[in-house]
Write an enzyme that holds these catalytic residues in place. Structure first.
Site, short mmCIF file in Angstrom:
data_model
loop_
_atom_site.label_atom_id
_atom_site.label_comp_id
_atom_site.label_asym_id
_atom_site.label_seq_id
_atom_site.Cartn_x
_atom_site.Cartn_y
_atom_site.Cartn_z
CG ASP B 9 21.98 -31.40 7.49
OD1 ASP B 9 22.01 -30.16 7.50
OD2 ASP B 9 22.18 -32.09 8.50
CB SER B 10 26.24 -29.57 7.40
OG SER B 10 25.47 -29.53 8.59
CE1 TYR B 41 29.12 -28.82 4.87
CE2 TYR B 41 27.21 -27.86 3.75
CZ TYR B 41 28.22 -28.82 3.81
OH TYR B 41 28.33 -29.75 2.81
N GLY B 42 28.34 -24.15 9.63
CA GLY B 42 28.04 -22.85 10.23
C GLY B 42 29.17 -21.83 10.22
CB CYS B 72 21.51 -27.80 5.70
SG CYS B 72 22.96 -26.92 6.35
CG ASN B 73 17.95 -23.54 8.99
OD1 ASN B 73 16.99 -22.80 8.83
ND2 ASN B 73 17.82 -24.71 9.59
CB THR B 74 24.52 -23.22 7.15
OG1 THR B 74 24.29 -23.33 8.56
CG2 THR B 74 25.72 -22.33 6.92
CD GLU B 151 26.48 -34.13 12.53
OE1 GLU B 151 27.07 -35.19 12.28
OE2 GLU B 151 25.51 -33.74 11.84
CB CYS B 183 20.47 -25.11 13.08
SG CYS B 183 21.69 -26.44 12.81
CB THR B 184 17.88 -29.38 10.00
OG1 THR B 184 19.19 -29.42 9.43
CG2 THR B 184 16.96 -28.59 9.09
CG HIS B 185 22.63 -30.50 13.31
ND1 HIS B 185 22.82 -29.96 12.07
CD2 HIS B 185 23.43 -31.61 13.36
CE1 HIS B 185 23.69 -30.70 11.40
NE2 HIS B 185 24.08 -31.70 12.16
#
Lengths: 266, 266
Positions: B9-10, B41-42, B72-74, B151, B183-185
């Site tokens: 993931d980012s 990353y977005g 991570c979706n991006t 984050e 988005c996994t965040h």
């Protein structure tokens, strides 16, 4: 024309899985084969069930299916890994998805499994459940009368209620909080089973989770198809087309379906 | 020793997927890499995200993982199909499971997608959703501020509430009944997002469905492992180990975890 997803079952039970797949994947085409003439599979020995399952498999493979769902627990227990190894299309059964769904539902890790004699004796559910989570405790119960109640179309009747109550009595004294309907016929009895087991027990139909697995594997193998090409579902039975149609129409809400009679084996 | 499932993931977002996987598969071992130093990353272009994703992938593949989850979706939108094609282990992303879960939840086939700019511009969700059901309508919304709120560890604060309310205002005038946290965040903001969207809207965290797909594919490839061999989860980050650890400990309930600092790229 679209390539179909193939479903095989000892009778009409696998239609409960088809219903969930068409709900999640409304543009996919289905070929279904129910071996009603030789139903139930539950009391037969494993070698015979495996042989019958291969006969059904070959019938659908000859008609160009892109994926096979063994929508019958007894057949899954007897032949899944052998068929998966030998075919070059994705092949799934219903035991792994049912186990996964039950583990998501349970809070106390005590799970009951209802199945045919063949499924219970195979130990396929305890093996699958403990292969995901060793700490789970499993109570299995063979319910040999359920399949004939469903195949005869009596699944909403007073007879069904009586058979369910008598069969499930031993589970009442256990601490299970989740019951797997370990036979694809049983979801037709789900309202009665839920009513008998009461509010504290989650009753798991593996159909929804199996449908998710079909979707995941079609995606993984680049086989999803949501194009607007014409869809022609096909239903085959080795038994009475009329009884099959009555149950299938009701369950799938397909008033215009046709059912084709076929022969398998010698 | 056990072979691990790899997660990339980012930053810390993919831990929301790890949590669901360990809930469903408590005996599996996890290696996790968060590229916090280069997060988010977005806003980056697709080529750069794909390059970073490959760097993360190679780092974990060198450590012998048996399966890769692009959590991570991006990164999924930028590189999933390329990585899947080139690796000989199963590789999955989070977009297809998230889409599947949303389609199961929606009643009116109107779905909202929250994501980073990269994910929204990639059109990956509308493509995946319509690849399952052409009739679905999709409203996408980029929420560029969410990742930094998470984050920085501020995901339960008043700032988070304000950012969520301002960002999601455009969705209030739509008829969507389901929102995908694309988005996994974002699952760390789920309580706030649910509260803002209100009772009529289902908020979908793709983690649970992704975990089911991990389980299905491990089974399909005979890679499930519920043995009692010792488990040693490993967590790697390119950024601050302390911030990573604070969030991960809270989210995964692992008080004793260690986090290793590593470098990627030049």
């Amino acid at each position: 024309m679209k390539q179909a997803i193939g479903f095989i079952d000892s009778g009409v039970g696998g239609l409960t899985v088809v219903r969930e797949v068409l709900k999640q994947l409304p543009h996919e085409q289905v070929y279904y084969l129910g071996d009603t003439a030789r139903c139930p599979y539950g009391p037969r020995d494993k070698e015979e069930v495996a042989k019958f399952t291969w006969e059904m498999t070959n019938f659908l493979v000859d008609r160009g299916i892109k994926m096979l769902v063994i929508a019958c627990n007894t057949a899954t227990a007897a032949a899944l890994y052998d068929i998966r190894e030998k075919l070059d299309i994705p092949v799934i059964g219903v035991i792994q998805p049912g186990s996964r769904a039950a583990l998501k539902a349970t809070r106390n890790n005590k799970i009951g499994v209802l199945g045919t004699l063949g499924t219970v004796e195979s130990m396929a559910y305890p093996t699958a459940l403990k292969g995901l989570n060793r700490r789970v405790e499993v109570d299995s119960l063979a319910c040999p009368k359920f399949v004939s109640v469903v195949e005869s179309g009596e699944y909403k009747s007073a007879i069904a209620k009586k058979v369910v109550a008598e069969s499930l009595l031993p589970l009442k004294s256990t601490k299970i909080d989740t019951v797997i309907l370990g036979c694809t016929h049983y979801p037709l009895l789900k309202p009665i089973i839920e009513n008998f087991m009461g509010d504290g027990v989650a009753v798991i139909n593996s159909g929804e989770e199996t449908a998710s697995e079909v979707s995941a594997l079609l995606d993984y193998h680049n086989l999803l198809d949501a194009t607007d090409e014409e869809i022609e579902h096909r239903f085959f039975t080795t038994g009475s087309t009329q009884i099959f149609k009555d149950i299938a129409k009701d369950w799938l809400n397909m008033p215009d379906m046709t059912v084709e009679h076929i022969k398998l084996g010698k």
